[in-house]
Design a protein around this motif. Sequence first.
Motif, short mmCIF file in Angstrom:
data_model
loop_
_atom_site.label_atom_id
_atom_site.label_comp_id
_atom_site.label_asym_id
_atom_site.label_seq_id
_atom_site.Cartn_x
_atom_site.Cartn_y
_atom_site.Cartn_z
N ASP A 193 -1.65 1.36 -0.45
CA ASP A 193 -2.70 0.64 -1.15
C ASP A 193 -3.34 1.52 -2.22
N GLY A 194 -3.50 2.78 -1.92
CA GLY A 194 -4.05 3.72 -2.90
C GLY A 194 -3.14 3.94 -4.10
N ARG A 195 -1.86 3.60 -3.96
CA ARG A 195 -0.89 3.73 -5.05
C ARG A 195 -0.67 2.41 -5.78
N ALA A 196 -1.37 1.35 -5.37
CA ALA A 196 -1.21 0.03 -6.00
C ALA A 196 -1.42 0.14 -7.51
N GLY A 197 -0.49 -0.41 -8.26
CA GLY A 197 -0.56 -0.36 -9.71
C GLY A 197 -0.04 0.94 -10.30
N LEU A 198 0.13 1.96 -9.46
CA LEU A 198 0.62 3.25 -9.91
C LEU A 198 2.07 3.47 -9.48
N GLY A 199 2.44 2.88 -8.36
CA GLY A 199 3.78 3.03 -7.82
C GLY A 199 3.91 4.22 -6.89
N GLY A 200 4.90 4.16 -6.06
CA GLY A 200 5.19 5.23 -5.13
C GLY A 200 6.32 4.81 -4.21
N VAL A 201 6.87 5.76 -3.50
CA VAL A 201 7.91 5.51 -2.51
C VAL A 201 7.48 6.20 -1.23
N VAL A 202 7.59 5.48 -0.11
CA VAL A 202 7.27 6.03 1.20
C VAL A 202 8.38 5.64 2.17
N SER A 203 8.75 6.57 3.02
CA SER A 203 9.72 6.26 4.07
C SER A 203 8.95 5.79 5.30
N CYS A 204 9.47 4.75 5.94
CA CYS A 204 8.82 4.18 7.11
C CYS A 204 9.82 3.28 7.80
N SER A 205 10.07 3.48 9.07
CA SER A 205 11.09 2.68 9.75
C SER A 205 10.83 1.19 9.61
N ALA A 206 9.60 0.73 9.77
CA ALA A 206 9.21 -0.67 9.58
C ALA A 206 10.21 -1.63 10.22
N LEU A 207 10.57 -1.35 11.46
CA LEU A 207 11.66 -2.08 12.10
C LEU A 207 11.33 -3.53 12.43
N LYS A 208 10.09 -3.83 12.77
CA LYS A 208 9.71 -5.19 13.13
C LYS A 208 8.98 -5.88 11.98
N ARG A 209 9.12 -7.20 11.95
CA ARG A 209 8.39 -8.00 10.97
C ARG A 209 6.89 -7.73 11.10
N SER A 210 6.39 -7.65 12.33
CA SER A 210 4.95 -7.43 12.52
C SER A 210 4.51 -6.10 11.91
N TYR A 211 5.37 -5.09 11.91
CA TYR A 211 5.04 -3.81 11.29
C TYR A 211 4.95 -3.97 9.78
N ARG A 212 5.92 -4.68 9.23
CA ARG A 212 5.91 -4.90 7.77
C ARG A 212 4.72 -5.78 7.38
N ASP A 213 4.38 -6.76 8.21
CA ASP A 213 3.19 -7.58 7.95
C ASP A 213 1.94 -6.71 7.95
N ARG A 214 1.87 -5.76 8.86
CA ARG A 214 0.71 -4.86 8.92
C ARG A 214 0.62 -4.01 7.66
N LEU A 215 1.77 -3.51 7.19
CA LEU A 215 1.78 -2.75 5.94
C LEU A 215 1.36 -3.63 4.77
N ARG A 216 1.86 -4.87 4.72
CA ARG A 216 1.49 -5.80 3.64
C ARG A 216 0.01 -6.15 3.69
N ALA A 217 -0.58 -6.19 4.88
CA ALA A 217 -2.01 -6.48 5.00
C ALA A 217 -2.84 -5.40 4.30
N GLU A 218 -2.38 -4.16 4.38
CA GLU A 218 -3.05 -3.03 3.72
C GLU A 218 -2.68 -2.95 2.24
N ALA A 219 -1.40 -3.20 1.94
CA ALA A 219 -0.85 -3.03 0.59
C ALA A 219 -0.01 -4.26 0.23
N PRO A 220 -0.65 -5.33 -0.23
CA PRO A 220 0.05 -6.60 -0.43
C PRO A 220 1.26 -6.55 -1.37
N GLY A 221 1.31 -5.63 -2.30
CA GLY A 221 2.42 -5.58 -3.25
C GLY A 221 3.59 -4.74 -2.81
#
Length: 173
Positions: free
Chosen positions: A70-98
Amino acid sequence: MRTPHVVAVMGVAGTGKTTIGPLLAARLGVPYAEGDDFHPPANIAKMSAGTPLDDADRWPWLDAIGAWADGRAGLGGVVSCSALKRSYRDRLRAEAPGIVFVHLSGERALIEDRMSHRQGHFMPTALLDSQFATLQPLQPDEAGVVVSVSGTPEEITERTVQALAGLSDAHLQ
């Protein structure tokens, strides 16, 4: 990609998230963050002992990654994260919608072989089955792409850049 997005390089252990992430960030001209660095020490100890994390272990880790993204929104960035479950990706999207996901995908035998040759990593090959059992592939309504992990890191990175470039604006909303 026309605007700077944060890209989460996801997949089971051993797919090359930590290798491809920095290469992708360099190609996109944005900073890279290693997702493992966001784990609290208790998570590292648990995985090092061969015990899979449960969701309660993962929530603070995902929240920390989401805050970085979220702090990189509009600036861009790459982060590694297993994000294996949809619920995990939903949690990430809740913090960083883009956030946009790159799912590094490959055959179990290839990934296990790669894991068996790496040194100094806390994730043992014994946890690979639990990773595959947990994996929920990206769904059509999730902004992201699936990229094969066959080939060299440079080939995988090139395929990733091309796949991201092919995402339509509708998929990035």
